[in-house]
Design an enzyme around this catalytic site. Structure first.
Site: not given
Ligand code: GLN
Length: 506
Positions: A83, A158, A182
């Site tokens: 990420k 996210s 997330s």
């Protein structure tokens, strides 16, 4: 025949086996993933950046170690992705924000350094909501990310890029971050496994901070055992993170093996009443209740529970996370970051471009601004006791609810998300609706617990549904044991999204 055509379908442990048996090389697996990502991701939007040179160099180094009989373990040579709020030496790190565009960190996050030390190949950086604030990846400043099960829908967020990339089989596994859900919520919406470790289990050094008392780094992968494998690599104390715990880490793969071998017999599974209430999609409720019944049918003992302070969780979370974000993000003032050195100026002595990104209106997006304003307000003199201090008291009550519950059960089973993947754009204009997407995941962060989401079914429309399991702080072994036991029973295990199955080999 070379197994190369199906390499993308292999789990991380499956690839580890092929590599150990000499049936593929890391370079072959890495080229295969990169070629697929180049092609599939044009439409999917899971990556913000690929690093073919770095990945291939790491893959060749891994193959050389293996030839010399010096392979470092099961992750050596396995292609993974990160990420883009995890800093990585030399690779642009944006946190999904324009304010960090072009920033190349000079160091690795501890979790990233540990993956590299284990020999993993890092393919690139994955899409996310700006500064990890969101539940759909729609607030990424860079590109739309789609759900591989239905390209008109969100992947969740996210860590949406991580979940989409793992589901679409562009990488064997990924690291995401979870502040209020997330990792687990996008894992649920994309039909993969996502694990949020206990607070303090994985170092946050080099994770771009959103809400420091809630943030944790964790793995997303296609199997529980792959999540365990990644956790083995990244867990453990780090002197660079004062909140990282000294307690010994490990035993995660063993716990999965035990769960698979023994099943859920004797496991005490708590079922909290407050997680099955109005607002939950009936198909989600049916799938999760079906999962709990399947555990009971194989010998788990169900324990009815109440977590009475659950109703305060969303309000407490959004006060605490915005307060912490307003403080963490104060450093992006347009002076220290968001300035660019033009290549010519840099050559001529490092002069900075006169105008910062922020002053050109290319700073924060609307969600980040909203949170900085909310958090600044909640912390301001005269309001602190009314909002922030009360939220902290609610947090304590929520933590105590769990302490009482774990005296009576080993794990707690709930839905991960109240609804399957929603349509792109559906909730974007309505922040409150978006905040409710986390209703089942945020208590876990407030209490510092480990939690996992794993596939437990598909809706009639063919969208994945996730089961969430929670355990007591630092009890990842129990959590993984229960998850592996359920995975062996789940009707959703091994289902692949249309995007992955329609795609041939690279
Ligand atoms: N969706 C939640 C939020 O917007 C959680 C985000 C996260 O876990 N990073 O804050």
């Amino acid at each position: 025949m070379s197994p190369v055509d199906g390499l993308h379908r292999e789990s991380a442990l499956g690839l580890a086996r092929l590599l150990a048996e000499g049936r593929t090389s890391s370079e072959e697996a890495t080229r295969h993933c990169l070629a697929r990502a180049e092609r599939v991701d044009r439409e999917l939007g899971a990556f913000l950046a690929l690093d073919p040179e770095g990945a291939l160099a790491a893959a060749r180094a891994s193959d050389a170690r293996r030839r010399a009989g010096e392979a470092r373990g099961p992750l050596d040579g396995v292609p993974l992705a990160l990420k883009d709020n995890l800093v990585c030496a030399g690779l642009a790190t944006t946190a999904g924000s324009r304010i960090l565009e072009g920033w190349r960190p000079p160091y690795d996050a501890t979790a990233v350094a540990r993956l590299r030390a284990a020999g993993a190949v890092l393919l690139g950086k994955l899409n996310l909501d700006e500064f990890a604030m969101g539940s759909s990846t729609e607030s990424s400043a860079y590109r739309v990310c789609r759900n591989p099960w239905d390209l008109a829908r969100v992947p969740g967020g996210s860590s949406g890029g991580a979940a989409a990339a793992v589901a679409a089989e562009l990488c064997a596994g990924a690291l995401g971050t979870d502040t209020g859900g997330s990792i687990r919520q996008p894992a649920s919406l994309c039909g993969v496994v996502g694990l949020k470790p206990s607070y303090g289990r994985v170092s946050r050094y080099g994770l771009i901070a959103f809400a420091s008392s809630l943030d944790q780094i964790g793995p997303l992968a296609r199997t529980t055992a792959d999540c365990a494998l990644l956790l083995e690599a990244i867990a453990g104390h780090d002197p660079r993170d004062a909140t990282s715990l000294e307690a010994p880490a490990g035993g995660y793969l063993e716990a999965c093996a035990r769960g698979r071998a023994e099943g859920p017999r004797g496991l005490r599974v708590g079922v909290p009443r407050e997680y099955f209430v109005a607002g939950i999609d009936p198909e989600v409720e049916a799938a999760v209740r079906g999962a709990i019944a399947a555990l009971a049918a194989e010998g788990a003992e169900l324990v009815e529970l109440s977590l009475p302070h659950t109703r305060f969780a969303v309000a407490a979370y959004y006060l605490i996370c915005t307060a912490e974000a307003s403080s963490n993000l104060a450093r992006y003032d347009g002076v220290r970051y968001g300035l660019r050195v033009s290549p010519e100026a840099a050559g001529a002595g490092g002069e900075l471009e006169a105008m910062s990104a922020a002053s050109r209106g290319r700073g924060f997006g609307p969600e980040v601004k909203r949170r900085i304003m909310l958090g600044t307000f909640a912390l301001s003199a005269g309001y602190y006791d009314a909002y922030y201090a009360r939220a902290q008291r609610a947090r304590t009550l929520i933590r105590r609810d769990f302490e009482a519950a774990f005296a009576r059960c080993d794990v707690i089973a709930t839905p991960t998300s109240p609804i399957p993947a929603f349509a792109l754009g559906e909730k974007q204009g309505d922040p409150l609706q978006m905040y409710l997407a986390d209703i089942y995941t945020i208590s876990c962060n407030l209490a510092g617990l480990p939690g996992i989401s794993l596939p437990c079914g598909l809706s009639a429309g063919g969208l994945p549904i996730g089961l969430q399991l929670l355990a007591a702080p630092l009890d990842e072994p129990q959590l993984l044991r229960a998850a592996a036991a359920y995975e062996a029973l789940s009707p959703a295990t091994g289902l692949r999204p249309p995007l992955a199955s329609a795609e041939g080999a690279a």
